[in-house]
Design an enzyme around this catalytic site. Structure first.
Site, PDB file in Angstrom:
ATOM      1  N   THR A  35      60.720  42.317  -1.974  1.00  0.00           N
ATOM      2  CA  THR A  35      59.383  41.855  -1.606  1.00  0.00           C
ATOM      3  C   THR A  35      58.314  42.397  -2.547  1.00  0.00           C
ATOM      4  O   THR A  35      57.325  41.733  -2.826  1.00  0.00           O
ATOM      5  CB  THR A  35      59.087  42.279  -0.147  1.00  0.00           C
ATOM      6  OG1 THR A  35      60.123  41.745   0.672  1.00  0.00           O
ATOM      7  CG2 THR A  35      57.759  41.778   0.345  1.00  0.00           C
ATOM      8  N   THR A  42      63.515  46.736   0.081  1.00  0.00           N
ATOM      9  CA  THR A  42      63.617  47.936   0.913  1.00  0.00           C
ATOM     10  C   THR A  42      64.948  48.017   1.678  1.00  0.00           C
ATOM     11  O   THR A  42      65.379  49.109   2.030  1.00  0.00           O
ATOM     12  CB  THR A  42      62.475  47.983   1.949  1.00  0.00           C
ATOM     13  OG1 THR A  42      62.497  46.777   2.714  1.00  0.00           O
ATOM     14  CG2 THR A  42      61.137  48.131   1.263  1.00  0.00           C
ATOM     15  N   ASP A  43      65.571  46.877   1.917  1.00  0.00           N
ATOM     16  CA  ASP A  43      66.719  46.888   2.836  1.00  0.00           C
ATOM     17  C   ASP A  43      67.847  47.822   2.402  1.00  0.00           C
ATOM     18  O   ASP A  43      68.414  48.539   3.224  1.00  0.00           O
ATOM     19  CB  ASP A  43      67.282  45.469   3.019  1.00  0.00           C
ATOM     20  CG  ASP A  43      66.290  44.534   3.690  1.00  0.00           C
ATOM     21  OD1 ASP A  43      65.237  45.022   4.135  1.00  0.00           O
ATOM     22  OD2 ASP A  43      66.572  43.333   3.763  1.00  0.00           O
ATOM     23  N   LYS A  82      66.334  53.656   5.645  1.00  0.00           N
ATOM     24  CA  LYS A  82      65.418  52.694   6.257  1.00  0.00           C
ATOM     25  C   LYS A  82      65.694  52.699   7.757  1.00  0.00           C
ATOM     26  O   LYS A  82      66.825  52.481   8.179  1.00  0.00           O
ATOM     27  CB  LYS A  82      65.643  51.297   5.673  1.00  0.00           C
ATOM     28  CG  LYS A  82      64.652  50.283   6.191  1.00  0.00           C
ATOM     29  CD  LYS A  82      64.719  48.944   5.467  1.00  0.00           C
ATOM     30  CE  LYS A  82      63.653  48.031   6.051  1.00  0.00           C
ATOM     31  NZ  LYS A  82      63.533  46.748   5.374  1.00  0.00           N
TER      32      LYS A  82
HETATM   33  N1  ASP Z   1      65.051  41.580   2.087  1.00  0.00           N
HETATM   34  C1  ASP Z   1      64.143  42.272   1.210  1.00  0.00           C
HETATM   35  C2  ASP Z   1      64.942  43.134   0.288  1.00  0.00           C
HETATM   36  O1  ASP Z   1      65.452  44.143   0.665  1.00  0.00           O
HETATM   37  C3  ASP Z   1      63.158  43.048   1.986  1.00  0.00           C
HETATM   38  C4  ASP Z   1      62.205  43.887   1.199  1.00  0.00           C
HETATM   39  O2  ASP Z   1      62.079  43.860  -0.008  1.00  0.00           O
HETATM   40  O3  ASP Z   1      61.501  44.657   1.856  1.00  0.00           O
HETATM   41  O4  ASP Z   1      65.058  42.761  -0.840  1.00  0.00           O
END
Ligand code: ASP
Length: 462
Positions: free
Chosen positions: A108, A184-185, A263
């Protein structure tokens, strides 16, 4: 008036409502519904989304879905097509500022919404970043390189190895800090992997992401990026870290050690927590405040060690009551060389699984135990069942987080198949993944309802 004339992505009830009121996408509208009125722009609908809602971008910047069945009227007042291009401004060069390299891997943080498809598109060059977050130039001379453009669930050995090698190259070229933009995942998996693959770093290696994309008013992208770039440029912490929102407010970010972070919430911006320890430092726009002293310090040499060994045939098994031994057997039969178990309590699985564990061990599979509780140590001496399992060859993984033990086992088995050597690698702490004790103030779970916690939370509730 609207010259777009189409209804991109809409179908069924939603399409019928838009056609009925002659309101194609990008129309600036006032919608009256049985439940109230809204003003905004009709956005294209993602092709995979449902047929019951119309997506409206409100003046506040938020997108909402309006149920087509409640719509009484749509009045079009104009039309405004969104433009995706971010203004590019040349990133200023300042000879006295440190050189920071920002690698992009996707997620993201590297994205803005593409309203056409509902997908996200990257915003990445230094010029684009400077255009949207000019503060970055206060801290450094920024260079960027897009390594990958994936959502982080698609990260794998190719990307981990590529990122580790790219970091090594930059350090050897003399960069003073590294930032890695990442989804983040699985950021904590990558942080752990890089902590093992890139050792003895002389400079900060800071992973950063955002829970909410930069086109949303509540986005954490800019602030996280500012904190991460400040850390890379100025901090004396030469470790792999994750830099993300601390509290739910935007008061400060936290720097988490790459092997002790996880996370913990699917949508809060303050989702990353250090588990079983306290974070390395707090970071704000103004200052970096260490919370502990035992971190590795920045150096002037370039003596980084990069070891990108990786074995793919490793699995992680989350134990559940009534698990059958065939789960373990099938991994062994499929040629898996390592299994990390996230066991219950102090590190348990049920008795019926024991023979399968014994068979795994006999076939030369490395089996490590971790705990689902996340906080605390595996303790297999407490109950005789634990001792039995150790006799079957299951190795207690101390207080390594399950995902960290998994990444480390991939790395260790990439180097050797000799189970004794694997054990030596696994149980020798490299980057804080095993600690001697977990401090009591490293254990904090917000439990709503308790007065002190309510008071604390109320300060930050928006
Ligand atoms: N699904 C995304 C990822 O981990 C979520 C994010 O970037 O926060 O790439």
């Amino acid at each position: 008036m609207n010259n777009n004339g189409d209804f991109k992505g809409y179908k069924g009830e939603a399409l019928a409502a838009l056609k009925n009121f002659n309101a194609p996408v990008w129309s600036d509208v006032e919608i009256k519904t049985e439940k109230g009125g809204y003003k905004g722009i009709i956005l294209p609908r993602s092709e995979t989304a449902d047929q019951f809602h119309i997506v409206l971008k409100l003046r506040s910047g938020y997108n909402i879905g309006v149920a087509a069945k409640y719509i009484k009227e749509i009045k079009t007042t104009g039309s405004k097509e969104a433009h995706y291009k971010i203004p590019e401004k040349e990133f200023p060069y300042d000879p006295v500022k440190p050189r920071v390299k920002l690698f992009g891997t996707g997620g993201t943080i590297a994205s803005r919404l593409d309203y056409r498809t509902g997908a996200v598109i990257p915003a990445f060059s230094p010029g684009e970043l400077y255009g949207s977050v000019p503060e970055l130039a206060d801290y450094c001379n920024l260079e960027t390189e897009k390594l990958y453009g994936v959502f982080s669930e698609n990260m794998g050995p190719e990307q981990w190895i590529g990122t580790a090698l790219a970091i090594g190259r930059e350090i050897e070229k003399g960069v003073q800090g590294i930032v890695i933009g990442h989804g983040t995942d699985v950021m904590h998996h990558t942080a752990a992997m890089l902590s093992f693959m890139v050792q003895n770093t002389p400079v900060p290696i800071v992973m950063v992401g955002s829970q909410r994309s930069s086109d949303r008013p509540s986005s954490d992208a800019a602030l996280n990026l500012i904190h991460a770039v400040k850390t890379a440029a100025e901090s004396d912490i030469a470790e792999v870290m994750v830099c993300m929102f601390g509290p739910t407010s935007d008061e400060y970010g936290l720097l988490h050690r790459g092997t002790r972070v996880r996370k913990m919430h699917s949508s809060y911006r303050s989702t990353f927590r250090t588990i079983g320890d306290i974070p390395i430092a707090q970071v704000s726009r103004e200052k970096i405040t260490p919370l502990r002293e035992d971190y590795k310090k920045r150096r002037l040499d370039k003596n980084v060690i990069v070891n990108t060994s990786f074995e793919e045939k490793v699995s992680i098994v989350y134990y559940y009551p009534n698990m059958k031994p065939d789960i373990i057997d099938s991994l062994v039969d499929n040629g898996y060389k390592g299994i990390v178990i996230a066991g219950t309590g102090l590190g348990h699985v049920n008795k019926p699984v024991y023979p399968a564990l014994k068979r795994a061990h006999e076939k030369g599979v490395a089996v490590y135990m971790t705990v689902q509780t996340l906080w605390g140590y595996v303790q297999m001496y407490v109950y005789d069942t634990g001792r039995d399992m150790m006799e079957l060859g299951v190795v207690p993984g101390e207080n390594m987080l399950p995902e960290v033990a998994y990444m480390k086992l991939c790395w260790a088995l990439g180097q050797t198949n000799d189970l004794e050597k694997v054990k030596e690698i696994m149980l020798t702490p490299i980057a804080g993944e095993i600690t001697e004790r977990e401090p009591s103030n490293g254990y904090l779970i917000f439990q709503g309802g308790i007065p002190e916690v309510e008071e604390f939370i109320s300060k930050y509730r928006k």
